[in-house]
Design an enzyme around this catalytic site. Structure first.
Site, PDB file in Angstrom:
ATOM      1  N   HIS A  86       0.851  -1.199   0.000  1.00 32.64           N
ATOM      2  CA  HIS A  86       0.000   0.000   0.000  1.00 32.64           C
ATOM      3  C   HIS A  86       0.881   1.242   0.000  1.00 32.64           C
ATOM      4  CE1 HIS A  86      -4.114   1.715   1.160  1.00 32.64           C
ATOM      5  NE2 HIS A  86      -3.313   2.766   1.086  1.00 32.64           N
TER       6      HIS A  86
ATOM      7  N   HIS B 278       1.087   4.958  -2.317  1.00 33.04           N
ATOM      8  CA  HIS B 278       0.511   5.784  -3.374  1.00 33.04           C
ATOM      9  C   HIS B 278       1.621   6.472  -4.170  1.00 33.04           C
ATOM     10  CE1 HIS B 278      -3.811   5.628  -2.264  1.00 33.04           C
ATOM     11  NE2 HIS B 278      -3.326   5.364  -1.059  1.00 33.04           N
TER      12      HIS B 278
ATOM     13  N   ASP C  93       1.440   9.027  -6.136  1.00 33.62           N
ATOM     14  CA  ASP C  93       1.380  10.486  -6.028  1.00 33.62           C
ATOM     15  C   ASP C  93       1.613  10.968  -4.598  1.00 33.62           C
ATOM     16  OD1 ASP C  93      -1.013   9.342  -5.234  1.00 33.62           O
ATOM     17  OD2 ASP C  93      -2.273  10.947  -5.994  1.00 33.62           O
TER      18      ASP C  93
ATOM     19  N   GLY D  47     -10.580   7.151  -2.056  1.00 36.76           N
ATOM     20  CA  GLY D  47     -11.413   8.341  -1.949  1.00 36.76           C
ATOM     21  C   GLY D  47     -12.311   8.278  -0.734  1.00 36.76           C
TER      22      GLY D  47
ATOM     23  N   HIS E 228      -9.884   0.616  -0.240  1.00 37.12           N
ATOM     24  CA  HIS E 228      -9.698   1.430   0.961  1.00 37.12           C
ATOM     25  C   HIS E 228     -10.980   1.364   1.795  1.00 37.12           C
ATOM     26  CE1 HIS E 228      -6.355   3.158  -1.299  1.00 37.12           C
ATOM     27  NE2 HIS E 228      -5.998   3.874  -0.238  1.00 37.12           N
TER      28      HIS E 228
ATOM     29  N   GLU F 145     -10.921   3.130   7.411  1.00 37.64           N
ATOM     30  CA  GLU F 145      -9.977   4.176   7.829  1.00 37.64           C
ATOM     31  C   GLU F 145     -10.777   5.386   8.302  1.00 37.64           C
ATOM     32  OE1 GLU F 145      -6.250   6.846   6.097  1.00 37.64           O
ATOM     33  OE2 GLU F 145      -7.814   6.147   4.746  1.00 37.64           O
TER      34      GLU F 145
ATOM     35  N   ASP G 121       1.714   4.082   2.891  1.00 35.91           N
ATOM     36  CA  ASP G 121       0.659   4.957   2.397  1.00 35.91           C
ATOM     37  C   ASP G 121       1.243   6.081   1.530  1.00 35.91           C
ATOM     38  OD1 ASP G 121      -1.988   5.560   1.997  1.00 35.91           O
ATOM     39  OD2 ASP G 121      -2.270   6.637   3.875  1.00 35.91           O
TER      40      ASP G 121
END
Length: 367
Positions: free
Chosen positions: A18, A20, A22, A179, A206, A209, A302
């Site tokens: 996991h 990202h 970006d 999202g 996701h 969370e 993350d």
């Protein structure tokens, strides 16, 4: 409890499920790419920009946290930029001891300067392949692939799913949904999950969370997720005896039982979770108790830029603040390897020929 030390932990073979794309840019790269396209940044120079990202992530303001991605995504709108970011991500992860990485990102967010989703995915794969080759030339072995993300609040789920299906086995390892959890459940486009399952494309979602146990349940029952991104709120479905606290006997609710019984991997990101409010601290993070209760816990980063973290850093904090041992770190690394979106024989090879021998080598060196 023995503090292992940063050099020892950095040398351990690691598996990252996991992360990202970006959220993991080098500050220097953000500055250079922003200058090239005329994008105004909130701070001048790599050091100041890195501090700004970290402060925004630590602010406990969702608005400020989300603002950070407007700047990284803004500079990732050309094939060259995507190639560079992906290449550098692989090199940075390899330098941190990562031997298998699954980089997730949303192609739909990178079309401002005329790329199609397919062209964007191709650019990222070119960067990944280049990074893997350069890492090998430097004596570091890493395998990396893409997880294509659809954003919950947008309506490109089918398009992204079709792309994941078309490119499965060609660098794309699976499909992700990210999202806002509240108001955008997996059932918005429930045909997508049947479509992915019919083409044997693995799914991670996701959930658990920002929202609670119900979000995890929907990810599993409707989204047919094989892994849960974060998932720490599954702890809300566990109760403890009044006298023992969280160290005492645990009673699992139906969703927690299902997640544990089926050994559904939880992609837990301790540092990020403390920033978003899903946990108070690394020391008290649910990951430790979930691991003790035999949940399939994996350890992840993350967003390395925003959280100013790495897998080495996450492991260090669990060692120094939560009392984790080398055996604990091995357990979550093996769990991650067995949960990777690659074939069973590849997982076995990773565990038996890379992960376990790598940890044993470090352990022998400490004797």
């Amino acid at each position: 409890m023995t503090h292992l030390g940063v050099d020892i932990i950095r040398a351990l073979p690691k598996v990252l499920l996991h992360d990202h794309l970006d959220g993991g840019l080098r500050p220097e790269t953000v500055c250079e790419l922003a200058d090239a396209v005329g994008h105004k940044l909130p701070a001048a120079g790599p050091a100041a920009l890195a501090d700004w990202f970290a402060a925004a992530a630590d602010s406990h303001s969702l608005v400020r946290y989300l603002e950070t991605f407007t700047h990284t995504v803004a500079v990732m709108q050309t094939a060259g930029a995507l190639e560079r970011v992906a290449r550098e991500a692989v090199l940075d992860l390899a330098a941190d001891g990562v031997v298998h990485a699954e980089l997730r990102w949303a192609p739909e967010q990178h079309l401002v300067r005329g790329l199609t989703m397919a062209q964007a995915v191709e650019a990222v794969q070119t960067g990944i392949d280049d990074g893997v080759a350069r890492a090998a030339a430097e004596g570091r072995s890493i395998r990396a692939g893409q997880l294509l993300t659809a954003m919950r609040q947008a309506d490109h789920w089918t398009e992204v799913a079709d792309l994941a299906i078309a490119l499965a086995g060609d660098g794309v390892l699976g499909f992700d949904l990210a999202g806002p959890e509240e108001g955008f459940p997996p059932g918005r486009h429930d045909q997508v999950w049947r479509h992915l399952a019919a083409h044997q494309v693995p799914v991670t979602i996701h959930a658990g969370e920002a929202s609670g146990v119900g979000s995890v349940a929907e990810a599993l029952s409707i989204g047919q997720a094989l892994r849960i991104g974060h998932g720490v709120r599954i702890a809300d479905d566990i109760t403890y005896s009044a006298h023992g606290g969280t160290d005492g006997p645990a009673t699992l609710g139906p969703v927690a039982h299902w997640v544990r019984d089926q050994q559904i991997p939880l992609e837990v990101c301790p540092v990020s979770n403390t920033q978003t409010g899903a946990a108070e601290s690394v020391a008290t993070h649910p990951i430790t108790r979930l691991k003790e209760l035999d949940f399939a816990v994996t350890l992840n980063t993350d967003n390395r830029l925003m959280s100013r973290t790495s897998l080495t850093h996450e492991m260090m904090l669990l060692n120094t603040e939560a009392g984790w041992t080398l055996d604990d770190l091995l357990d979550v690394t093996v769990a991650a390897a067995w949960s990777a979106f690659v074939h069973h024989d590849e997982r076995r090879t990773m565990v038996e020929q890379v992960i376990v021998p790598g940890f044993q080598k470090i352990e022998r060196a400490q004797l």
